[in-house]
Design a protein around this motif. Structure first.
Motif, PDB file in Angstrom:
ATOM      1  N   GLY A   1      30.847  56.585   6.646  1.00 30.11           N
ATOM      2  CA  GLY A   1      30.847  57.969   6.983  1.00 30.11           C
ATOM      3  C   GLY A   1      30.475  58.728   5.809  1.00 30.11           C
ATOM      4  O   GLY A   1      30.261  60.021   6.005  1.00 30.11           O
ATOM      5  N   LYS A   2      30.080  58.032   4.741  1.00 30.00           N
ATOM      6  CA  LYS A   2      29.259  58.600   3.614  1.00 30.00           C
ATOM      7  C   LYS A   2      27.871  59.092   3.954  1.00 30.00           C
ATOM      8  O   LYS A   2      27.323  58.635   4.859  1.00 30.00           O
ATOM      9  N   PRO A   3      27.328  60.111   3.234  1.00 28.34           N
ATOM     10  CA  PRO A   3      26.046  60.436   3.629  1.00 28.34           C
ATOM     11  C   PRO A   3      24.878  59.753   3.229  1.00 28.34           C
ATOM     12  O   PRO A   3      25.168  58.861   1.976  1.00 28.34           O
ATOM     13  N   ASN A   4      23.794  59.460   3.859  1.00 28.51           N
ATOM     14  CA  ASN A   4      22.920  58.570   3.495  1.00 28.51           C
ATOM     15  C   ASN A   4      21.758  59.501   2.312  1.00 28.51           C
ATOM     16  O   ASN A   4      20.858  59.907   3.005  1.00 28.51           O
ATOM     17  N   ASN A   5      22.223  59.466   1.123  1.00 28.63           N
ATOM     18  CA  ASN A   5      21.351  60.014   0.257  1.00 28.63           C
ATOM     19  C   ASN A   5      21.286  59.233  -1.060  1.00 28.63           C
ATOM     20  O   ASN A   5      21.748  58.087  -1.045  1.00 28.63           O
ATOM     21  N   SER A   6      20.507  59.631  -2.037  1.00 29.94           N
ATOM     22  CA  SER A   6      20.181  58.478  -3.141  1.00 29.94           C
ATOM     23  C   SER A   6      21.402  58.226  -3.987  1.00 29.94           C
ATOM     24  O   SER A   6      21.516  57.173  -4.501  1.00 29.94           O
ATOM     25  N   ASN A   7      22.429  58.889  -4.186  1.00 33.05           N
ATOM     26  CA  ASN A   7      23.638  58.744  -4.703  1.00 33.05           C
ATOM     27  C   ASN A   7      24.294  57.917  -4.222  1.00 33.05           C
ATOM     28  O   ASN A   7      24.744  56.685  -4.719  1.00 33.05           O
ATOM     29  N   THR A   8      24.552  57.752  -2.562  1.00 30.31           N
ATOM     30  CA  THR A   8      25.268  56.839  -1.881  1.00 30.31           C
ATOM     31  C   THR A   8      24.598  55.557  -2.016  1.00 30.31           C
ATOM     32  O   THR A   8      24.893  54.399  -2.256  1.00 30.31           O
ATOM     33  N   ARG A   9      23.339  55.609  -1.899  1.00 27.45           N
ATOM     34  CA  ARG A   9      22.427  54.283  -1.928  1.00 27.45           C
ATOM     35  C   ARG A   9      22.277  53.561  -3.054  1.00 27.45           C
ATOM     36  O   ARG A   9      22.660  52.313  -3.241  1.00 27.45           O
ATOM     37  N   SER A  10      22.445  54.355  -4.187  1.00 21.04           N
ATOM     38  CA  SER A  10      22.841  53.667  -5.736  1.00 21.04           C
ATOM     39  C   SER A  10      24.196  53.121  -5.710  1.00 21.04           C
ATOM     40  O   SER A  10      24.107  52.030  -6.300  1.00 21.04           O
ATOM     41  N   MET A  11      25.129  53.978  -5.287  1.00 23.50           N
ATOM     42  CA  MET A  11      26.388  53.207  -5.428  1.00 23.50           C
ATOM     43  C   MET A  11      26.559  51.987  -4.696  1.00 23.50           C
ATOM     44  O   MET A  11      27.267  51.024  -5.081  1.00 23.50           O
ATOM     45  N   ILE A  12      25.970  51.860  -3.311  1.00 25.07           N
ATOM     46  CA  ILE A  12      26.052  50.711  -2.458  1.00 25.07           C
ATOM     47  C   ILE A  12      25.191  49.522  -3.444  1.00 25.07           C
ATOM     48  O   ILE A  12      25.772  48.353  -3.548  1.00 25.07           O
ATOM     49  N   ARG A  13      24.076  49.867  -3.950  1.00 26.48           N
ATOM     50  CA  ARG A  13      23.299  48.734  -4.742  1.00 26.48           C
ATOM     51  C   ARG A  13      24.215  48.413  -5.837  1.00 26.48           C
ATOM     52  O   ARG A  13      24.429  47.066  -6.120  1.00 26.48           O
ATOM     53  N   LEU A  14      25.098  49.123  -6.591  1.00 21.21           N
ATOM     54  CA  LEU A  14      25.815  48.782  -7.726  1.00 21.21           C
ATOM     55  C   LEU A  14      26.998  48.074  -7.128  1.00 21.21           C
ATOM     56  O   LEU A  14      27.276  47.071  -7.811  1.00 21.21           O
ATOM     57  N   GLN A  15      27.577  48.205  -5.971  1.00 21.25           N
ATOM     58  CA  GLN A  15      28.784  47.746  -5.504  1.00 21.25           C
ATOM     59  C   GLN A  15      28.308  46.187  -5.138  1.00 21.25           C
ATOM     60  O   GLN A  15      28.941  45.150  -5.368  1.00 21.25           O
ATOM     61  N   ILE A  16      27.036  45.870  -4.347  1.00 21.43           N
ATOM     62  CA  ILE A  16      26.618  44.865  -4.233  1.00 21.43           C
ATOM     63  C   ILE A  16      26.094  43.776  -5.362  1.00 21.43           C
ATOM     64  O   ILE A  16      26.762  42.803  -5.534  1.00 21.43           O
ATOM     65  N   GLN A  17      25.495  44.326  -6.309  1.00 21.79           N
ATOM     66  CA  GLN A  17      25.307  43.698  -7.634  1.00 21.79           C
ATOM     67  C   GLN A  17      26.536  43.349  -8.256  1.00 21.79           C
ATOM     68  O   GLN A  17      26.751  42.193  -8.773  1.00 21.79           O
ATOM     69  N   HIS A  18      27.557  44.160  -8.282  1.00 23.85           N
ATOM     70  CA  HIS A  18      28.973  43.726  -8.855  1.00 23.85           C
ATOM     71  C   HIS A  18      29.561  42.573  -8.011  1.00 23.85           C
ATOM     72  O   HIS A  18      30.150  41.776  -9.029  1.00 23.85           O
ATOM     73  N   GLY A  19      29.611  42.744  -6.802  1.00 20.80           N
ATOM     74  CA  GLY A  19      30.067  41.637  -6.001  1.00 20.80           C
ATOM     75  C   GLY A  19      29.515  40.409  -6.259  1.00 20.80           C
ATOM     76  O   GLY A  19      30.191  39.326  -6.377  1.00 20.80           O
ATOM     77  N   LEU A  20      28.147  40.295  -6.291  1.00 17.04           N
ATOM     78  CA  LEU A  20      27.366  39.099  -6.448  1.00 17.04           C
ATOM     79  C   LEU A  20      27.750  38.549  -7.775  1.00 17.04           C
ATOM     80  O   LEU A  20      27.950  37.249  -8.076  1.00 17.04           O
ATOM     81  N   ARG A  21      27.778  39.459  -8.792  1.00 13.39           N
ATOM     82  CA  ARG A  21      27.923  39.005 -10.410  1.00 13.39           C
ATOM     83  C   ARG A  21      29.345  38.473 -10.389  1.00 13.39           C
ATOM     84  O   ARG A  21      29.730  37.405 -11.061  1.00 13.39           O
ATOM     85  N   ASP A  22      30.497  39.359  -9.794  1.00 10.37           N
ATOM     86  CA  ASP A  22      31.774  39.146 -10.158  1.00 10.37           C
ATOM     87  C   ASP A  22      31.988  37.459  -9.440  1.00 10.37           C
ATOM     88  O   ASP A  22      33.036  36.653  -9.953  1.00 10.37           O
ATOM     89  N   GLN A  23      31.287  37.391  -8.353  1.00 14.69           N
ATOM     90  CA  GLN A  23      31.590  35.974  -7.716  1.00 14.69           C
ATOM     91  C   GLN A  23      31.039  34.961  -8.401  1.00 14.69           C
ATOM     92  O   GLN A  23      31.092  33.573  -7.981  1.00 14.69           O
ATOM     93  N   GLY A  24      30.073  35.138  -9.521  1.00 13.97           N
ATOM     94  CA  GLY A  24      29.134  34.057 -10.038  1.00 13.97           C
ATOM     95  C   GLY A  24      28.014  33.547  -9.222  1.00 13.97           C
ATOM     96  O   GLY A  24      27.697  32.484  -9.525  1.00 13.97           O
ATOM     97  N   ILE A  25      27.831  34.448  -8.273  1.00  7.82           N
ATOM     98  CA  ILE A  25      26.680  33.956  -7.315  1.00  7.82           C
ATOM     99  C   ILE A  25      25.120  34.123  -7.948  1.00  7.82           C
ATOM    100  O   ILE A  25      24.342  33.315  -7.769  1.00  7.82           O
ATOM    101  N   LEU A  26      25.114  35.380  -8.146  1.00 12.15           N
ATOM    102  CA  LEU A  26      23.908  35.686  -9.095  1.00 12.15           C
ATOM    103  C   LEU A  26      24.308  36.565 -10.108  1.00 12.15           C
ATOM    104  O   LEU A  26      24.710  37.647 -10.391  1.00 12.15           O
ATOM    105  N   THR A  27      24.187  35.951 -11.299  1.00 15.18           N
ATOM    106  CA  THR A  27      24.287  36.360 -12.678  1.00 15.18           C
ATOM    107  C   THR A  27      23.221  36.624 -13.797  1.00 15.18           C
ATOM    108  O   THR A  27      23.431  37.226 -14.623  1.00 15.18           O
ATOM    109  N   GLY A  28      21.996  36.170 -13.355  1.00 13.41           N
ATOM    110  CA  GLY A  28      20.960  36.410 -14.355  1.00 13.41           C
ATOM    111  C   GLY A  28      20.121  37.358 -13.940  1.00 13.41           C
ATOM    112  O   GLY A  28      20.394  38.106 -12.730  1.00 13.41           O
ATOM    113  N   PRO A  29      18.819  37.717 -14.423  1.00 17.03           N
ATOM    114  CA  PRO A  29      17.967  38.653 -14.285  1.00 17.03           C
ATOM    115  C   PRO A  29      16.992  38.257 -13.120  1.00 17.03           C
ATOM    116  O   PRO A  29      16.110  38.849 -12.884  1.00 17.03           O
TER     117      PRO A  29
END
Length: 123
Positions: A42-70
């Protein structure tokens, strides 16, 4: 049945998809596992929401130790007023046991619908 041995690259790609497609509390051994993209229902499809989704995904992958490097990047792009595309580009796949295997670039793609909160892998 037939048994097959999975490569490190295939295992990593499956772990990425499993993390992104698993909702919190959806994996009993680890209740905090998952990328938790349903928070954006239900959130708006704007640059702020897309940025938050990107950060959420990166955080999830890093926290699980799946992708941790650059060696990977996550892009989130608008597809329609209520849909986004999520593209994960992995610059170097984990080196297999064979020294003759060269690193490859792999791309995983998903689409997210803000109207119903669903994330699907795109072939």
């Amino acid at each position: 049945g037939n048994l097959a041995i999975s490569t490190a690259s295939i295992s990593m790609l499956r772990a990425i998809s499993f993390c992104l497609l698993t909702e919190p509390n959806g994996y009993k051994p680890h209740r905090d596992f998952g990328a938790n993209v349903t928070n954006f229902l239900g959130k708006p499809n704007n640059s702020n929401t897309r940025s938050m989704i990107r950060l959420q995904i990166q955080h999830g992958l890093r926290d699980q130790g799946i992708l941790t490097g650059p060696e990977y990047s996550v892009m989130v792009v608008s597809v329609s007023p209520h849909e986004i595309g999520i593209i994960i580009r992995i610059d170097e796949i984990m080196i297999e046991s064979s020294t003759e295997v060269e690193p490859k670039e792999m791309i995983l793609a998903y689409k997210y619908d803000f109207n119903n909160g669903t994330l699907e892998a795109v072939a």
